[in-house]
Design an enzyme around this catalytic site. Structure first.
Site, PDB file in Angstrom:
ATOM      1  N   GLY A 225       9.206 -57.201  50.199  1.00 47.63           N
ATOM      2  CA  GLY A 225       8.027 -56.472  50.669  1.00 47.63           C
ATOM      3  C   GLY A 225       7.963 -55.138  49.969  1.00 47.63           C
ATOM      4  O   GLY A 225       8.966 -54.674  49.426  1.00 47.63           O
TER       5      GLY A 225
ATOM      6  N   CYS B 213      15.496 -59.104  48.545  1.00 44.78           N
ATOM      7  CA  CYS B 213      14.955 -57.791  48.217  1.00 44.78           C
ATOM      8  C   CYS B 213      14.812 -56.919  49.476  1.00 44.78           C
ATOM      9  O   CYS B 213      15.810 -56.539  50.063  1.00 44.78           O
ATOM     10  CB  CYS B 213      13.633 -57.968  47.460  1.00 44.78           C
ATOM     11  SG  CYS B 213      13.126 -56.486  46.609  1.00 44.78           S
ATOM     12  N   TYR B 214      13.616 -56.644  49.935  1.00 46.43           N
ATOM     13  CA  TYR B 214      13.454 -55.843  51.164  1.00 46.43           C
ATOM     14  C   TYR B 214      14.243 -56.468  52.313  1.00 46.43           C
ATOM     15  O   TYR B 214      14.860 -55.762  53.113  1.00 46.43           O
ATOM     16  CB  TYR B 214      11.968 -55.748  51.537  1.00 46.43           C
ATOM     17  CG  TYR B 214      11.699 -54.963  52.803  1.00 46.43           C
ATOM     18  CD1 TYR B 214      11.584 -53.580  52.757  1.00 46.43           C
ATOM     19  CD2 TYR B 214      11.576 -55.597  54.033  1.00 46.43           C
ATOM     20  CE1 TYR B 214      11.353 -52.850  53.928  1.00 46.43           C
ATOM     21  CE2 TYR B 214      11.343 -54.886  55.197  1.00 46.43           C
ATOM     22  CZ  TYR B 214      11.228 -53.506  55.135  1.00 46.43           C
ATOM     23  OH  TYR B 214      10.996 -52.788  56.277  1.00 46.43           O
TER      24      TYR B 214
ATOM     25  N   HIS C   2      14.833 -61.839  43.028  1.00 47.04           N
ATOM     26  CA  HIS C   2      13.940 -62.859  43.593  1.00 47.04           C
ATOM     27  C   HIS C   2      14.295 -64.258  43.077  1.00 47.04           C
ATOM     28  O   HIS C   2      13.857 -64.647  42.005  1.00 47.04           O
ATOM     29  CB  HIS C   2      12.488 -62.530  43.229  1.00 47.04           C
ATOM     30  CG  HIS C   2      11.971 -61.343  43.962  1.00 47.04           C
ATOM     31  ND1 HIS C   2      11.416 -61.424  45.214  1.00 47.04           N
ATOM     32  CD2 HIS C   2      11.963 -60.031  43.641  1.00 47.04           C
ATOM     33  CE1 HIS C   2      11.076 -60.227  45.632  1.00 47.04           C
ATOM     34  NE2 HIS C   2      11.401 -59.354  44.690  1.00 47.04           N
TER      35      HIS C   2
ATOM     36  N   GLU D 115      13.150 -66.986  44.024  1.00 40.35           N
ATOM     37  CA  GLU D 115      11.979 -67.876  44.064  1.00 40.35           C
ATOM     38  C   GLU D 115      11.132 -67.804  42.802  1.00 40.35           C
ATOM     39  O   GLU D 115      10.282 -68.660  42.559  1.00 40.35           O
ATOM     40  CB  GLU D 115      11.112 -67.543  45.300  1.00 40.35           C
ATOM     41  CG  GLU D 115      10.354 -66.212  45.255  1.00 40.35           C
ATOM     42  CD  GLU D 115      11.189 -64.998  45.654  1.00 40.35           C
ATOM     43  OE1 GLU D 115      12.425 -65.080  45.619  1.00 40.35           O
ATOM     44  OE2 GLU D 115      10.599 -63.955  45.995  1.00 40.35           O
TER      45      GLU D 115
ATOM     46  N   SER E 121     -15.935 -85.137  49.721  1.00 38.77           N
ATOM     47  CA  SER E 121     -16.641 -84.499  48.598  1.00 38.77           C
ATOM     48  C   SER E 121     -16.229 -85.097  47.263  1.00 38.77           C
ATOM     49  O   SER E 121     -16.887 -84.878  46.258  1.00 38.77           O
ATOM     50  CB  SER E 121     -16.326 -83.000  48.589  1.00 38.77           C
ATOM     51  OG  SER E 121     -14.986 -82.804  48.170  1.00 38.77           O
ATOM     52  N   GLY E 122     -15.123 -85.834  47.273  1.00 42.67           N
ATOM     53  CA  GLY E 122     -14.605 -86.344  46.006  1.00 42.67           C
ATOM     54  C   GLY E 122     -13.556 -85.418  45.418  1.00 42.67           C
ATOM     55  O   GLY E 122     -12.919 -85.740  44.425  1.00 42.67           O
ATOM     56  N   GLY E 123     -13.352 -84.258  46.027  1.00 46.65           N
ATOM     57  CA  GLY E 123     -12.279 -83.349  45.611  1.00 46.65           C
ATOM     58  C   GLY E 123     -10.933 -83.849  46.135  1.00 46.65           C
ATOM     59  O   GLY E 123     -10.892 -84.789  46.934  1.00 46.65           O
TER      60      GLY E 123
ATOM     61  N   ASP F 117      -8.609 -82.492  48.179  1.00 45.64           N
ATOM     62  CA  ASP F 117      -8.247 -82.298  49.591  1.00 45.64           C
ATOM     63  C   ASP F 117      -8.960 -83.289  50.512  1.00 45.64           C
ATOM     64  O   ASP F 117      -8.336 -83.929  51.355  1.00 45.64           O
ATOM     65  CB  ASP F 117      -8.576 -80.867  50.047  1.00 45.64           C
ATOM     66  CG  ASP F 117      -7.936 -79.830  49.143  1.00 45.64           C
ATOM     67  OD1 ASP F 117      -7.046 -80.208  48.363  1.00 45.64           O
ATOM     68  OD2 ASP F 117      -8.332 -78.666  49.198  1.00 45.64           O
ATOM     69  N   SER F 118     -10.277 -83.418  50.344  1.00 42.60           N
ATOM     70  CA  SER F 118     -10.990 -84.329  51.246  1.00 42.60           C
ATOM     71  C   SER F 118     -10.641 -85.782  50.924  1.00 42.60           C
ATOM     72  O   SER F 118     -10.580 -86.620  51.821  1.00 42.60           O
ATOM     73  CB  SER F 118     -12.502 -84.093  51.204  1.00 42.60           C
ATOM     74  OG  SER F 118     -13.056 -84.516  49.990  1.00 42.60           O
TER      75      SER F 118
ATOM     76  N   LYS G  83      -1.030 -77.306  48.062  1.00 41.03           N
ATOM     77  CA  LYS G  83      -1.844 -78.146  47.178  1.00 41.03           C
ATOM     78  C   LYS G  83      -0.995 -79.134  46.352  1.00 41.03           C
ATOM     79  O   LYS G  83      -1.352 -80.300  46.218  1.00 41.03           O
ATOM     80  CB  LYS G  83      -2.636 -77.237  46.226  1.00 41.03           C
ATOM     81  CG  LYS G  83      -3.681 -77.955  45.417  1.00 41.03           C
ATOM     82  CD  LYS G  83      -4.974 -77.965  46.156  1.00 41.03           C
ATOM     83  CE  LYS G  83      -6.103 -78.536  45.346  1.00 41.03           C
ATOM     84  NZ  LYS G  83      -7.382 -78.334  46.033  1.00 41.03           N
TER      85      LYS G  83
END
Ligand code: XMP
Length: 513
Positions: A54, A81-82, A169, A171, A223-225, A227-228, A369
């Site tokens: 942070g 870190c923090y 870090h 990550e 929608s064809g994307g 996620d949906s 995602k």
């Protein structure tokens, strides 16, 4: 029961990255603001806690804290870190401001014997640092586990209490063996058996969805994307024909989209699919409108109307499925350290469930995602859907500047198709965040044969990005840009000029609107 890592957010920009790295090690993780109550932490029942980095300093008044009792829960803790400085502060070490911020690549030398660094053969390796404080007095009960040239305590541990800290870090991809360090924390310190995979997610989710929906009918705006599509497919696996997908053709879609969606979902997967042709309706509402915000509002409102009408045709629907992802539901901590608890609603179908008195069902709300893509592949979703670029809810409307007309949309659709086609042919499609064409509201002079022309200008926008929040224009080789331009001018009637957008975000945005 799935093991969980709780990541307490102290305002680091890398929080989602920590969560994803943990999950890449097949361990489930969730992010919560550092201010959550002890009761809530007990309810979450984590097998390990990571305190994030942070921007604050622990000796600043009002700097963010978490409930101190986490250190007595007998649950392993890793401070980054923090987070490490907070541990030092809590166990009566001393943290001081450094004269010079340590930022960027730094050589870290580990001590022998720390569980965190097991399996790393080198004594010295490169890590990513970003801090302005250092530990000058070791906290009680801790011993140093590594150092850098300017930070004598760049890692420490209290093996008995299973509390560890790293100043760098792990990550961030720049840290060598960063993923192994996290893996060591998960498996060697927390003793977690890594079993969070997308196959196990699907296995767990399907009975849950059956239980949640009972015998009721569910609708889903497809929608064809990505996620949906994955939302619909997962629900289809769980409840079959009780799922009804609605696909609204608003006239603002990419070339061939309606047919592609039909082919994939209706023909290939055998799903219930209601395709609504609302092209005329949307165009009529958009006639004469040039203001981008107005266009968005009109499209959003009209979508809700069309969707509502379509769902009435299906009848007796109780649930609405939505492709909300984890980044949409994480409560974020502001850079100043104070929790802001800002929860975004899904921007494309917001407002629908309440208005239609439907219960919301969000099967992907735990996922990032990249995990959604893995689920899609596991469910047999075609690769061209799984790996497609994001496409905004208001569609080509945000890429057709000025008044929207059917003719302009046709020009834009053709040009857009060529951009995508050439990006795929040159293997560049998968290397960028988005690639598309924009129809500009100006005309320019050109010459074709002996004729002077006065025609449309298309802008090509291709950007790299990791989350859409910031972006850079893609350094596409000139020959590929030349091919895109040549094809658009030759093949799309009414275009005599193509320009390439070389602005980054910020200050530009990705879409032109
Ligand atoms: P901007 O233009 O704000 O876009 O830099 C950032 C990312 O968001 C996408 N975008 C949208 N996605 N509904 C969506 O689902 C929307 O209304 C919308 N507007 C922008 C954009 O394509 C880019 O990836």
């Amino acid at each position: 029961m799935t093991a969980k890592i709780l990541i307490l957010d102290f305002g680091s920009q890398y929080n989602q990255l920590i969560a994803r790295r943990v999950r890449e090690n097949s361990v489930y993780s969730i992010i919560k603001p550092c201010s959550i109550s002890y009761k809530e932490i007990k309810e979450i029942d984590p097998q390990g806690i990571i305190l994030s980095g942070g921007p604050a300093s622990v000796h600043e008044k009002g700097s963010p804290r978490c409930d101190r009792r986490i250190f007595d829960m007998n649950v392993p803790v890793l401070g980054i870190c923090y987070g490490m400085q907070l541990i030092a502060h809590h166990f009566k070490g001393r943290v001081e401001k450094t004269k010079k911020r340590e930022y960027g690549f730094t050589l870290f030398t580990r001590d022998a014997g720390s569980l965190l660094f097991e399996g790393i053969s080198r004594r010295t390796f490169t890590v990513w640092m970003s801090h302005g404080d250092k530990i000058v007095k070791m906290p009680y009960g801790f011993k140093a586990a590594g150092k850098t040239e300017s930070t004598p305590v760049a890692s420490f541990e209290n093996r008995k209490k299973k509390i560890y800290g790293v100043q760098f870090h792990p990550e961030v991809a720049h840290t060598q063996s960063g993923s192994l360090i996290l893996e060591n924390f998960l498996t060697r310190v927390c003793s977690i058996r890594p079993d969070w995979t997308m196959e196990s997610f699907i296995e767990k989710k399907i009975p849950e969805l059956r239980e949640e929906t009972g015998k009721e009918q569910v609708i889903c705006a497809l929608s064809g994307g990505v996620d949906s599509s994955v939302t619909a497919l997962l629900l289809h696996r769980a409840i079959g024909k009780r799922l009804h997908c609605i696909f609204v053709d608003n006239g603002l879609l990419r070339k061939g989209e309606r047919e592609r969606v039909r082919l994939a979902f209706e023909k290939h997967f055998g799903m219930n699919l209601l395709v609504v042709d609302a092209v005329e309706r949307f165009l009529r509402k958009l006639k004469g409108v040039t203001d981008p915000e107005k266009k968005r509002k009109i499209i959003g409102k009209e979508f809700i109307r069309v969707f509502e009408e379509a769902s009435k045709k299906i009848g007796n629907v109780k649930f609405l499925a939505q492709g909300t992802l984890y980044p949409d539901v994480i409560e974020s901590v502001s850079a100043k350290g104070g929790p802001t608890a800002k929860i975004k609603s899904h921007h494309n179908v917001g407002g629908l469930p309440a208005r239609m008195k439907l219960r919301l069902i969000e099967p992907l709300r735990e996922l990032f995602k990249d995990e959604v893509r893995v689920v899609g592949r596991a469910l047999g979703l075609p690769e061209d859907i799984v790996s497609r670029h994001p496409f905004p809810g208001p569609g080509l409307a945000v890429r057709c500047l000025g008044e929207i007309t059917a003719e302009k949309l046709d020009v834009l659709r053709e040009a857009d198709w060529i951009v995508i086609d050439e990006m795929k042919a040159s293997q560049w499609y998968g290397k960028v965040w988005q690639a598309f064409a924009v129809f500009l509201p100006v005309k320019a002079v050109g010459v074709m044969g002996d004729q002077r022309t006065y025609e449309n200008v298309i802008a090509v926008r291709i950007v790299t990005s990791s989350d859409g929040m910031t972006a850079d224009w893609a350094k596409i080789p000139a020959d590929i840009l030349g091919k895109i331009s040549g094809r658009i001018i030759n093949e799309v009637h009414g275009v005599n000029r193509v320009v390439y957008d070389i602005s980054s975000k910020p200050p530009g945005t990705i879409e032109w609107e």
